[in-house]
Design a protein around this motif. Structure first.
Motif, PDB file in Angstrom:
ATOM      1  N   ALA A 132      -2.400  18.950  -5.949  1.00 56.80           N
ATOM      2  CA  ALA A 132      -2.213  17.500  -5.959  1.00 56.80           C
ATOM      3  C   ALA A 132      -1.240  16.996  -7.018  1.00 56.80           C
ATOM      4  N   GLN A 133      -1.154  17.651  -8.172  1.00 62.06           N
ATOM      5  CA  GLN A 133      -0.204  17.157  -9.173  1.00 62.06           C
ATOM      6  C   GLN A 133       1.233  17.374  -8.708  1.00 62.06           C
ATOM      7  N   PHE A 134       1.515  18.545  -8.176  1.00 63.16           N
ATOM      8  CA  PHE A 134       2.852  18.811  -7.649  1.00 63.16           C
ATOM      9  C   PHE A 134       3.118  17.904  -6.448  1.00 63.16           C
ATOM     10  N   ASP A 138      -4.422  27.110 -12.902  1.00 60.36           N
ATOM     11  CA  ASP A 138      -4.231  26.910 -14.340  1.00 60.36           C
ATOM     12  C   ASP A 138      -3.775  25.476 -14.573  1.00 60.36           C
ATOM     13  N   PRO A 139      -4.691  24.574 -14.995  1.00 60.78           N
ATOM     14  CA  PRO A 139      -4.297  23.183 -15.228  1.00 60.78           C
ATOM     15  C   PRO A 139      -3.272  23.047 -16.342  1.00 60.78           C
ATOM     16  N   GLY A 140      -3.218  24.062 -17.227  1.00 62.46           N
ATOM     17  CA  GLY A 140      -2.224  24.033 -18.295  1.00 62.46           C
ATOM     18  C   GLY A 140      -0.817  24.312 -17.818  1.00 62.46           C
ATOM     19  N   LEU A 141      -0.672  24.727 -16.560  1.00 58.18           N
ATOM     20  CA  LEU A 141       0.645  24.933 -15.964  1.00 58.18           C
ATOM     21  C   LEU A 141       0.936  23.934 -14.847  1.00 58.18           C
ATOM     22  N   ALA A 142      -0.103  23.441 -14.178  1.00 60.03           N
ATOM     23  CA  ALA A 142       0.097  22.564 -13.025  1.00 60.03           C
ATOM     24  C   ALA A 142       0.797  21.266 -13.410  1.00 60.03           C
ATOM     25  N   TYR A 143       0.305  20.607 -14.440  1.00 61.16           N
ATOM     26  CA  TYR A 143       0.947  19.346 -14.849  1.00 61.16           C
ATOM     27  C   TYR A 143       2.358  19.579 -15.383  1.00 61.16           C
ATOM     28  N   GLY A 147       1.422   8.664 -11.525  1.00 65.23           N
ATOM     29  CA  GLY A 147       1.131  10.063 -11.818  1.00 65.23           C
ATOM     30  C   GLY A 147      -0.305  10.426 -11.504  1.00 65.23           C
ATOM     31  N   PHE A 148      -0.508  11.680 -11.153  1.00 67.34           N
ATOM     32  CA  PHE A 148      -1.841  12.204 -10.872  1.00 67.34           C
ATOM     33  C   PHE A 148      -2.230  13.111 -12.029  1.00 67.34           C
ATOM     34  N   PRO A 149      -3.297  12.771 -12.787  1.00 64.54           N
ATOM     35  CA  PRO A 149      -3.608  13.528 -14.006  1.00 64.54           C
ATOM     36  C   PRO A 149      -4.146  14.921 -13.770  1.00 64.54           C
ATOM     37  N   GLY A 150      -4.829  15.152 -12.650  1.00 69.85           N
ATOM     38  CA  GLY A 150      -5.292  16.486 -12.321  1.00 69.85           C
ATOM     39  C   GLY A 150      -6.316  17.058 -13.282  1.00 69.85           C
ATOM     40  N   LEU A 151      -7.282  16.247 -13.683  1.00 67.73           N
ATOM     41  CA  LEU A 151      -8.314  16.725 -14.591  1.00 67.73           C
ATOM     42  C   LEU A 151      -9.350  17.544 -13.829  1.00 67.73           C
ATOM     43  N   GLY A 152      -9.952  18.524 -14.507  1.00 65.40           N
ATOM     44  CA  GLY A 152     -10.974  19.342 -13.864  1.00 65.40           C
ATOM     45  C   GLY A 152     -10.359  20.434 -13.008  1.00 65.40           C
ATOM     46  N   GLY A 153     -11.053  20.765 -11.918  1.00 68.92           N
ATOM     47  CA  GLY A 153     -10.601  21.834 -11.049  1.00 68.92           C
ATOM     48  C   GLY A 153      -9.475  21.401 -10.137  1.00 68.92           C
ATOM     49  N   GLN A 210       0.834  -1.200   0.000  1.00 68.92           N
ATOM     50  CA  GLN A 210       0.000   0.000   0.000  1.00 68.92           C
ATOM     51  C   GLN A 210       0.873   1.256   0.000  1.00 68.92           C
ATOM     52  N   LEU A 211       0.523   2.194  -0.896  1.00 68.10           N
ATOM     53  CA  LEU A 211       1.264   3.446  -0.976  1.00 68.10           C
ATOM     54  C   LEU A 211       0.365   4.506  -1.598  1.00 68.10           C
ATOM     55  N   ASP A 212       0.136   5.574  -0.865  1.00 66.68           N
ATOM     56  CA  ASP A 212      -0.617   6.724  -1.364  1.00 66.68           C
ATOM     57  C   ASP A 212       0.312   7.926  -1.343  1.00 66.68           C
ATOM     58  N   LEU A 213       0.680   8.403  -2.512  1.00 61.76           N
ATOM     59  CA  LEU A 213       1.657   9.484  -2.621  1.00 61.76           C
ATOM     60  C   LEU A 213       1.124  10.832  -2.144  1.00 61.76           C
ATOM     61  N   LEU A 214      -0.180  10.916  -1.888  1.00 64.10           N
ATOM     62  CA  LEU A 214      -0.755  12.142  -1.341  1.00 64.10           C
ATOM     63  C   LEU A 214      -0.869  12.101   0.180  1.00 64.10           C
ATOM     64  N   GLN A 215      -0.428  11.000   0.779  1.00 61.73           N
ATOM     65  CA  GLN A 215      -0.517  10.825   2.225  1.00 61.73           C
ATOM     66  C   GLN A 215       0.881  10.586   2.807  1.00 61.73           C
TER      67      GLN A 215
END
Length: 338
Positions: free
Chosen positions: A131-133, A185-190, A115-121, A84-89
């Protein structure tokens, strides 16, 4: 000094092509006795890499948020275990590290692939980080630092952090990496997270090469068949030329659109190729070291015949930025107010 005068971004002439597969790059390589950790090794490119590395004799540990799903996906694949591994925890990362270190096994290859795709808000982790960073960079940063004793014990180890040609789009947003003061800006976050992957690689290699630990940041290309790319929806996939009118994946490796076996090839090349034995801190593409694009120019993405460049650019390998990001990341994983 600038990256253009000090960088190691020079192809080694591997002989592989954009169409080369994991089987091609692993031909003649025996990984018997080698221990591998791969995050997200149960799906997409990670699953292809897991199969290939296990087939070559490696013992593979997969870090996954959904262990039931992961165990089903890798059932019957060689010497593979799921943890088990959650990279956000952060606590989950620490528990994963402690369990591996308690095993006493050295770690020869660490593949930071999930990877975390970060779709939407915007999505934030429990610390308030974007979350993507947080997942794509900070989680893997914390994981890698925790596993340092096992990497050093291997007497020769590699840290492979999957990146993307999107690193060309944005430097680190130094003043506000988590979009706390400005509009998201999702176009910059990823792209920011993918630039962070490369800068992390540069600085890790500088700091740890003397301990026999080398670092690589492979760009796998665009793989239409993966869930990561399918998650944008059919309309967007069609607009990007990832699927045809009938919904089938468009495979054109010379233009960067690859099968999973072709995409994972560069990841596996980074993890195993003897051609990289004395080289580290580099961005890879098409199973070789990418040249540096010292004068990147805007690209017309509305032209379907445009070949989108993916070579690494100066801001992604700048040694001063790499050191700055490492120091920032150390503060961020210790304190959400850093």
């Amino acid at each position: 000094m600038t990256p253009s005068t000090t960088h190691a971004q020079h192809p080694v002439g591997s002989g592989f092509t954009p169409a080369s597969t994991v089987d091609d790059v692993l031909e003649g390589i025996d990984l018997t006795g080698k221990n591998v950790i791969i995050t997200g090794g149960h799906s997409g490119l990670g699953l292809v890499a897991t199969r290939a590395l296990a087939k070559a004799g490696a013992r593979v540990t997969i870090g996954s948020r959904d262990t039931d799903r992961a165990e089903q996906a890798v059932s019957g694949i060689g010497d593979v275990e799921v943890r088990q591994l959650d990279l956000l925890q952060p606590d989950s990362i620490d528990a994963f590290v402690a369990r591996y270190l308690d095993s006493g096994r050295p770690l020869h290859i660490l593949i930071n692939n999930a990877g975390f795709p970060g779709l939407g808000g915007i999505v934030r982790d429990a610390r308030g980080y974007e979350a993507q960073f947080a997942a794509n960079h900070l989680g893997h940063f914390q994981l890698t630092l925790g596993l340092y004793p096992a990497l050093r014990a291997a007497g020769g180890a590699r840290v492979v952090t999957t990146t993307s040609g999107a690193q060309r789009v944005s430097d680190i947003l130094w003043d506000d990496p988590h979009f706390t003061t400005g509009r998201y800006d999702p176009g910059l976050a990823y792209p920011q997270s993918k630039t962070a992957n490369v800068l992390f690689t540069v600085e890790l290699d500088r700091r740890w090469a003397a301990d026999g630990i080398r670092a690589y940041a492979p760009h796998p290309g665009i793989v239409p068949a993966t869930a990561f790319n399918r998650s944008v929806g059919e309309e967007a996939q069609r607009a990007m030329g990832l699927i045809d009118a009938s919904g089938e994946p468009v495979i054109d490796p010379d233009r960067g659109k690859k099968t999973p076996e072709q995409g994972a090839a560069t990841i596996v090349f980074a993890a195993t190729s003897p051609l990289l034995a004395d080289i580290g801190g580099v961005y890879l593409n098409n199973s070789d070291i990418s040249p540096l694009d010292e004068d990147p120019r805007p690209v017309d993405l509305t032209d379907p015949d445009t070949e989108v460049p993916v070579d690494v650019v100066p801001h992604s390998i700048d040694p001063r930025s790499a050191r700055r990001l490492w120091e920032l990341s150390e503060r961020l994983i210790k304190s959400p107010s850093a």
